[in-house]
Design a protein around this motif. Sequence first.
Motif: not given
Length: 82
Positions: A55-82
């Motif tokens: 799965d080479t399209d997978v990337e590490l995201l910052s908390g703010s990037q994760a919130l851009e993708l999914e605004p309903s996330l906990d606002p304290n999200v630290k990061g994500a993999v998408h």
Amino acid sequence: GSIERALVRDSIASMRLHLKRFNLPYRPVGSLVVDTEGDDESLRKVLEESHDAGDTDVELLSGSQALELEPSLDPNVKGAVH
């Protein structure tokens, strides 16, 4: 990577071929693995396993990037993999 992940990857590739062959529309979707604890190591492991499974399209995201993708996330999200 796990056998399950490899099977999912292979079935998605096969499905895309059939959709293209029969000219059927589709919209690619993905998953979001979210970290709310600040555990960078766990996210990096998910990222590495995904890449190992092909799965080479997978990337590490910052908390703010994760919130851009999914605004309903906990606002304290630290990061994500998408």
